[in-house]
Design a protein around this motif. Structure first.
Motif, PDB file in Angstrom:
ATOM      1  N   LEU A   1      32.596  36.887  31.549  1.00 35.42           N
ATOM      2  CA  LEU A   1      33.948  37.119  32.063  1.00 35.42           C
ATOM      3  C   LEU A   1      33.952  38.203  33.137  1.00 35.42           C
ATOM      4  CD1 LEU A   1      35.980  36.828  28.740  1.00 35.42           C
ATOM      5  CD2 LEU A   1      35.832  35.146  30.597  1.00 35.42           C
TER       6      LEU A   1
ATOM      7  N   ALA B   1      35.014  37.562  37.023  1.00 33.71           N
ATOM      8  CA  ALA B   1      36.054  38.378  37.651  1.00 33.71           C
ATOM      9  C   ALA B   1      35.530  39.031  38.930  1.00 33.71           C
ATOM     10  CB  ALA B   1      36.555  39.435  36.669  1.00 33.71           C
TER      11      ALA B   1
ATOM     12  N   GLU C   1      39.894  29.951  29.015  1.00 32.27           N
ATOM     13  CA  GLU C   1      39.408  31.291  29.360  1.00 32.27           C
ATOM     14  C   GLU C   1      39.065  31.384  30.831  1.00 32.27           C
ATOM     15  OE1 GLU C   1      39.128  34.227  27.250  1.00 32.27           O
ATOM     16  OE2 GLU C   1      40.627  32.839  26.448  1.00 32.27           O
TER      17      GLU C   1
ATOM     18  N   VAL D   1      40.820  33.850  33.871  1.00 32.90           N
ATOM     19  CA  VAL D   1      40.099  34.720  34.803  1.00 32.90           C
ATOM     20  C   VAL D   1      40.430  34.356  36.254  1.00 32.90           C
ATOM     21  CG1 VAL D   1      37.831  35.400  35.656  1.00 32.90           C
ATOM     22  CG2 VAL D   1      38.225  35.221  33.223  1.00 32.90           C
TER      23      VAL D   1
END
Length: 183
Positions: free
Chosen positions: A31, A35, A178, A182
């Motif tokens: 993640l 990002a 998910e 992001v």
């Protein structure tokens, strides 16, 4: 042959146990990497591009990701429609990908994608040897799962019963959710 199966099963169980212990850290790192990349193009890859990757592509597209190009590809046999069970299970989830036709990933696809997602070890092995791939932009799809799903790989449901498609698509839904968060 049976003598070889027991050690293989034990190795898989051990690998799954290790993966379970590492899942939360791997998820966090994936993640963070996503990002920092802020992908403008996402590519999903599975073996045949008829079950997992086209489903993931359409789910992410359906969630709305303005400014992000979303595609999928595979490693074998272009021009095939999704598996019948894949279309049926996807349709009941509000996803229509009946117009999808499989395509083989190209070096340009890999070079141009900001983030590439694969589903199992076989896909990873193929990607490692592929021209154009930037391994720093490659992600295990299963690493995005919010809670440990029992194994890192999201295995191919091809040729398996409806329940397996449901289970695989449930996992993909969670992981794509998910990813969308992001993006």
């Amino acid at each position: 042959m049976k003598l070889l199966q027991a050690p293989r099963r034990a190795a898989v169980r051990l690998r799954d146990r290790i993966d379970a212990g590492l899942h939360s850290r791997r998820r966090e790192r994936a993640l963070e990497r996503l990002a920092s990349i802020r992908p403008e193009s996402v590519l999903f890859i599975c073996l045949g591009n008829v079950c997992r990757s086209p489903y993931a592509e359409r789910v992410l597209t359906s969630l709305g990701t303005p400014g992000v190009a979303i595609t999928s590809a595979g490693f074998i046999k272009p021009g095939r429609p999704p598996a019948d069970l894949a279309m049926e299970v996807a349709s009941r989830r509000g996803i229509d990908h009946s117009d999808h036709r499989s395509r083989v990933v190209t070096a340009d696809d890999l070079r141009e994608a900001d983030a590439v997602f694969f589903f199992d070890r076989f896909n990873k092995a193929r990607l490692r040897g592929a021209e154009g791939v930037r391994m720093d932009r490659v992600f295990w799809m299963g690493d995005l799962e919010p809670t440990w799903g029992g194994r890192r790989a999201i295995l191919d449901p091809w040729g398996k019963p409806r329940e397996e498609f449901e289970r695989v698509f449930d996992r993909i839904d969670r992981c794509v959710g998910e990813l969308h968060r992001v993006l």
